[in-house]
Design a protein around this motif. Sequence first.
Motif, PDB file in Angstrom:
ATOM      1  N   ASP A 130       0.815  -1.205   0.000  1.00  0.00           N
ATOM      2  CA  ASP A 130       0.000   0.000   0.000  1.00  0.00           C
ATOM      3  C   ASP A 130       0.861   1.274   0.000  1.00  0.00           C
ATOM      4  O   ASP A 130       0.563   2.229   0.713  1.00  0.00           O
ATOM      5  CB  ASP A 130      -0.931  -0.023   1.228  1.00  0.00           C
ATOM      6  CG  ASP A 130      -2.206   0.761   0.959  1.00  0.00           C
ATOM      7  OD1 ASP A 130      -2.515   1.021  -0.222  1.00  0.00           O
ATOM      8  OD2 ASP A 130      -2.885   1.137   1.932  1.00  0.00           O
ATOM      9  N   ILE A 131       1.933   1.265  -0.772  1.00  0.00           N
ATOM     10  CA  ILE A 131       2.820   2.429  -0.883  1.00  0.00           C
ATOM     11  C   ILE A 131       2.600   3.085  -2.255  1.00  0.00           C
ATOM     12  O   ILE A 131       2.567   2.406  -3.285  1.00  0.00           O
ATOM     13  CB  ILE A 131       4.308   2.009  -0.754  1.00  0.00           C
ATOM     14  CG1 ILE A 131       4.584   1.362   0.625  1.00  0.00           C
ATOM     15  CG2 ILE A 131       5.251   3.197  -0.992  1.00  0.00           C
ATOM     16  CD1 ILE A 131       4.433   2.275   1.804  1.00  0.00           C
ATOM     17  N   THR A 132       2.425   4.400  -2.249  1.00  0.00           N
ATOM     18  CA  THR A 132       2.198   5.143  -3.475  1.00  0.00           C
ATOM     19  C   THR A 132       3.446   5.146  -4.361  1.00  0.00           C
ATOM     20  O   THR A 132       4.561   5.346  -3.861  1.00  0.00           O
ATOM     21  CB  THR A 132       1.826   6.605  -3.139  1.00  0.00           C
ATOM     22  OG1 THR A 132       0.688   6.574  -2.284  1.00  0.00           O
ATOM     23  CG2 THR A 132       1.505   7.402  -4.404  1.00  0.00           C
ATOM     24  N   ILE A 133       3.242   4.938  -5.647  1.00  0.00           N
ATOM     25  CA  ILE A 133       4.353   5.019  -6.600  1.00  0.00           C
ATOM     26  C   ILE A 133       4.371   6.435  -7.169  1.00  0.00           C
ATOM     27  O   ILE A 133       3.408   6.877  -7.792  1.00  0.00           O
ATOM     28  CB  ILE A 133       4.185   3.982  -7.727  1.00  0.00           C
ATOM     29  CG1 ILE A 133       4.112   2.565  -7.129  1.00  0.00           C
ATOM     30  CG2 ILE A 133       5.311   4.084  -8.753  1.00  0.00           C
ATOM     31  CD1 ILE A 133       3.858   1.468  -8.157  1.00  0.00           C
ATOM     32  N   THR A 134       5.459   7.153  -6.951  1.00  0.00           N
ATOM     33  CA  THR A 134       5.571   8.527  -7.460  1.00  0.00           C
ATOM     34  C   THR A 134       5.797   8.497  -8.970  1.00  0.00           C
ATOM     35  O   THR A 134       6.229   7.469  -9.516  1.00  0.00           O
ATOM     36  CB  THR A 134       6.765   9.250  -6.809  1.00  0.00           C
ATOM     37  OG1 THR A 134       7.964   8.561  -7.192  1.00  0.00           O
ATOM     38  CG2 THR A 134       6.652   9.268  -5.285  1.00  0.00           C
ATOM     39  N   PRO A 135       5.539   9.620  -9.663  1.00  0.00           N
ATOM     40  CA  PRO A 135       5.802   9.665 -11.109  1.00  0.00           C
ATOM     41  C   PRO A 135       7.262   9.330 -11.454  1.00  0.00           C
ATOM     42  O   PRO A 135       7.529   8.664 -12.460  1.00  0.00           O
ATOM     43  CB  PRO A 135       5.473  11.110 -11.489  1.00  0.00           C
ATOM     44  CG  PRO A 135       4.469  11.538 -10.467  1.00  0.00           C
ATOM     45  CD  PRO A 135       4.873  10.853  -9.199  1.00  0.00           C
ATOM     46  N   GLU A 136       8.203   9.768 -10.596  1.00  0.00           N
ATOM     47  CA  GLU A 136       9.621   9.479 -10.864  1.00  0.00           C
ATOM     48  C   GLU A 136       9.880   7.968 -10.799  1.00  0.00           C
ATOM     49  O   GLU A 136      10.517   7.394 -11.688  1.00  0.00           O
ATOM     50  CB  GLU A 136      10.532  10.173  -9.833  1.00  0.00           C
ATOM     51  CG  GLU A 136      10.546  11.692  -9.917  1.00  0.00           C
ATOM     52  CD  GLU A 136       9.260  12.325  -9.390  1.00  0.00           C
ATOM     53  OE1 GLU A 136       8.622  11.727  -8.480  1.00  0.00           O
ATOM     54  OE2 GLU A 136       8.877  13.392  -9.903  1.00  0.00           O
ATOM     55  N   MET A 137       9.392   7.348  -9.723  1.00  0.00           N
ATOM     56  CA  MET A 137       9.586   5.889  -9.580  1.00  0.00           C
ATOM     57  C   MET A 137       8.881   5.164 -10.728  1.00  0.00           C
ATOM     58  O   MET A 137       9.419   4.214 -11.305  1.00  0.00           O
ATOM     59  CB  MET A 137       9.013   5.397  -8.235  1.00  0.00           C
ATOM     60  CG  MET A 137       9.843   5.748  -7.025  1.00  0.00           C
ATOM     61  SD  MET A 137      11.518   5.056  -7.098  1.00  0.00           S
ATOM     62  CE  MET A 137      12.456   6.490  -6.599  1.00  0.00           C
ATOM     63  N   ALA A 138       7.650   5.601 -11.048  1.00  0.00           N
ATOM     64  CA  ALA A 138       6.911   4.977 -12.145  1.00  0.00           C
ATOM     65  C   ALA A 138       7.716   5.065 -13.439  1.00  0.00           C
ATOM     66  O   ALA A 138       7.797   4.099 -14.208  1.00  0.00           O
ATOM     67  CB  ALA A 138       5.549   5.642 -12.307  1.00  0.00           C
ATOM     68  N   GLY A 139       8.331   6.227 -13.676  1.00  0.00           N
ATOM     69  CA  GLY A 139       9.105   6.434 -14.898  1.00  0.00           C
ATOM     70  C   GLY A 139      10.280   5.479 -15.010  1.00  0.00           C
ATOM     71  O   GLY A 139      10.505   4.869 -16.067  1.00  0.00           O
ATOM     72  N   ILE A 140      11.021   5.312 -13.916  1.00  0.00           N
ATOM     73  CA  ILE A 140      12.182   4.418 -14.044  1.00  0.00           C
ATOM     74  C   ILE A 140      11.761   2.945 -14.052  1.00  0.00           C
ATOM     75  O   ILE A 140      12.392   2.110 -14.693  1.00  0.00           O
ATOM     76  CB  ILE A 140      13.295   4.690 -13.007  1.00  0.00           C
ATOM     77  CG1 ILE A 140      12.773   4.548 -11.598  1.00  0.00           C
ATOM     78  CG2 ILE A 140      13.967   6.031 -13.213  1.00  0.00           C
ATOM     79  CD1 ILE A 140      13.887   4.172 -10.656  1.00  0.00           C
ATOM     80  N   MET A 141      10.664   2.621 -13.348  1.00  0.00           N
ATOM     81  CA  MET A 141      10.176   1.231 -13.406  1.00  0.00           C
ATOM     82  C   MET A 141       9.661   0.905 -14.815  1.00  0.00           C
ATOM     83  O   MET A 141       9.894  -0.195 -15.341  1.00  0.00           O
ATOM     84  CB  MET A 141       9.077   1.010 -12.358  1.00  0.00           C
ATOM     85  CG  MET A 141       9.615   1.009 -10.928  1.00  0.00           C
ATOM     86  SD  MET A 141       8.304   1.199  -9.670  1.00  0.00           S
ATOM     87  CE  MET A 141       7.723  -0.497  -9.544  1.00  0.00           C
ATOM     88  N   LEU A 142       8.967   1.856 -15.413  1.00  0.00           N
ATOM     89  CA  LEU A 142       8.510   1.684 -16.799  1.00  0.00           C
ATOM     90  C   LEU A 142       9.714   1.486 -17.730  1.00  0.00           C
ATOM     91  O   LEU A 142       9.703   0.618 -18.615  1.00  0.00           O
ATOM     92  CB  LEU A 142       7.690   2.893 -17.237  1.00  0.00           C
ATOM     93  CG  LEU A 142       7.338   2.957 -18.728  1.00  0.00           C
ATOM     94  CD1 LEU A 142       6.400   1.824 -19.122  1.00  0.00           C
ATOM     95  CD2 LEU A 142       6.714   4.313 -19.079  1.00  0.00           C
ATOM     96  N   SER A 143      10.752   2.297 -17.513  1.00  0.00           N
ATOM     97  CA  SER A 143      11.958   2.178 -18.348  1.00  0.00           C
ATOM     98  C   SER A 143      12.531   0.767 -18.273  1.00  0.00           C
ATOM     99  O   SER A 143      12.973   0.198 -19.282  1.00  0.00           O
ATOM    100  CB  SER A 143      13.028   3.175 -17.884  1.00  0.00           C
ATOM    101  OG  SER A 143      12.518   4.489 -17.883  1.00  0.00           O
ATOM    102  N   ALA A 144      12.531   0.201 -17.068  1.00  0.00           N
ATOM    103  CA  ALA A 144      13.065  -1.152 -16.886  1.00  0.00           C
ATOM    104  C   ALA A 144      12.241  -2.166 -17.677  1.00  0.00           C
ATOM    105  O   ALA A 144      12.800  -3.052 -18.337  1.00  0.00           O
ATOM    106  CB  ALA A 144      13.075  -1.520 -15.402  1.00  0.00           C
TER     107      ALA A 144
END
Lengths: 307, 307
Positions: A130-144
């Motif tokens: 239940d931890i929010t994913i920030t746009p920055e984290m989302a961006g690098i996870m998407l990149s992966a």
Amino acid sequence: MENKNFVFGHKKPDTDSIASAISMANLQTNIGSYSESYRLGNINRETEYALKTFGVKQPELLEHVNENDNVIMVDSNEFTQSVEGIENANIKMIVDHHRLNLQTTNPVFCMAEPVGCTSTILYKLYKQNDITITPEMAGIMLSAIVSDTLLFKSPTCTDQDTFIAGKLSDIAGLDMYDYGYRLLKAGTNLDGYTAKEIINTDSKPFEKEGIKFVISQVNSADVDSVFEKQNELETAIENEILLNNLDCYVFMVTDILKASSKVIVLGNRRDVFEKAYNTKLCNNTAILEGVVSRKKQVLPKVLDAIN
Amino acid sequence: MENKNFVFGHKKPDTDSIASAISMANLQTNIGSYSESYRLGNINRETEYALKTFGVKQPELLEHVNENDNVIMVDSNEFTQSVEGIENANIKMIVDHHRLNLQTTNPVFCMAEPVGCTSTILYKLYKQNDITITPEMAGIMLSAIVSDTLLFKSPTCTDQDTFIAGKLSDIAGLDMYDYGYRLLKAGTNLDGYTAKEIINTDSKPFEKEGIKFVISQVNSADVDSVFEKQNELETAIENEILLNNLDCYVFMVTDILKASSKVIVLGNRRDVFEKAYNTKLCNNTAILEGVVSRKKQVLPKVLDAIN
């Protein structure tokens, strides 16, 4: 206070190894287990592009861990591909999507799934906690995910990877196909690299039945231009073979758009590769149509051929 | 149709190995992946009591698996403790709470956590997949948690085990302390067993640095009465040592209520045990105060002593 967790992926890090370390350290710190991400080598151009795009700082280099340091392994579970000293560290968690090959002294938390990317599993771990994913984290996870699945074209890509990439691109606020294409293009730019740097971009050592081999991979939108340097590449590979006492070295240049790979294979045990693909090398090279995944299409065949 | 999954725990099955196999097969079948549970040996009296109480059928005995059979390992991930042929089977999933010690050719689904019982992890897997746990399944999963945590007294017991046992006892409609006590008592009844049967109730083989050893454990509410048979037990142990070429055999009789174990240690490498506990064996025995867990309190010490 509990000691911090060292979070890292594999040596010769690709985008998933860096992104997973960053997002896992962020997740653990958020749930109260202070963690820092590290890299086990230089980051490549693709990862550099991703970090710059989302304004995320590059993790620091980790050269070794000490006895009983708390570590979290992401995108990797094999000691031979990990940091020096890992055997005597306190492995707390493993999140990975590779085959399992490890021995721990104590029970550990391990979440491994046969999906295309570790970041896909980490997305679910964020949700579970239940931890929010920030746009920055989302961006690098998407990149992966884009990187590991070659923009959803690799046979390792699952429905989960594509679905979660969509969720992450919504959070990051961008079109995943448009961004993904730019990311992969930035990653395949080999201008200015030496032959040694090219073969070491993403190389992984393996060993079975006493046979030591390396499978190295680069992606390129222009395979022919890479093979203009075949002589220099072969010299660099021969050096690696001598230096690390290898029996075989497989260097794959993968054309993402055409979904095929051209390989250079050197070493005394090239026969293993020839047996694996029932082919004869010509001028030390072969073309593998439809082969883009080291993990799913090359490693299992080579391991089977050794049997 | 996809071939069925063979679901099983470890050899010399305890209640968790049987209960996890049954509840995992039920879960997988419910989500559309047809599965059957198996046992890798005779069930013990405790497990028999649990199955009878909740009206659940005993799984069939599995002697070996064939190449490429789909298997799901629960409560176990070490090939040496698994079924014949496991090396060449297609391992699809692993759910376990033991140390990791395996090598797979392909990426697999693995959910391992350092909790007291595999059934605790399976409860979460039911929730994640949104599958209802029936009172029968809840009853046998609860039995597994009670058994593995010695009614929440073992140091391996975590808050999660206790919390989830509470949830399961609500579903099963019983008092977990009352039921748990009856279950453990049924399990420690050694009447009518031969010495050979007693030492083989729950014995596990290990190997490190070429040293082959077995750690076997029984629980008892009356340790002294077990040691009245010390001579016969030693003869049975010596036979196992000869038969399996062992270097050391540790037989633990654990008193659940007093939270201590009395051990018999035989074999040429008893020194490893003496080093592990910095003790001298007396009449081949030693008393280990506070020691109830083979996995957490004995195995790591013995492995360290071998180092």
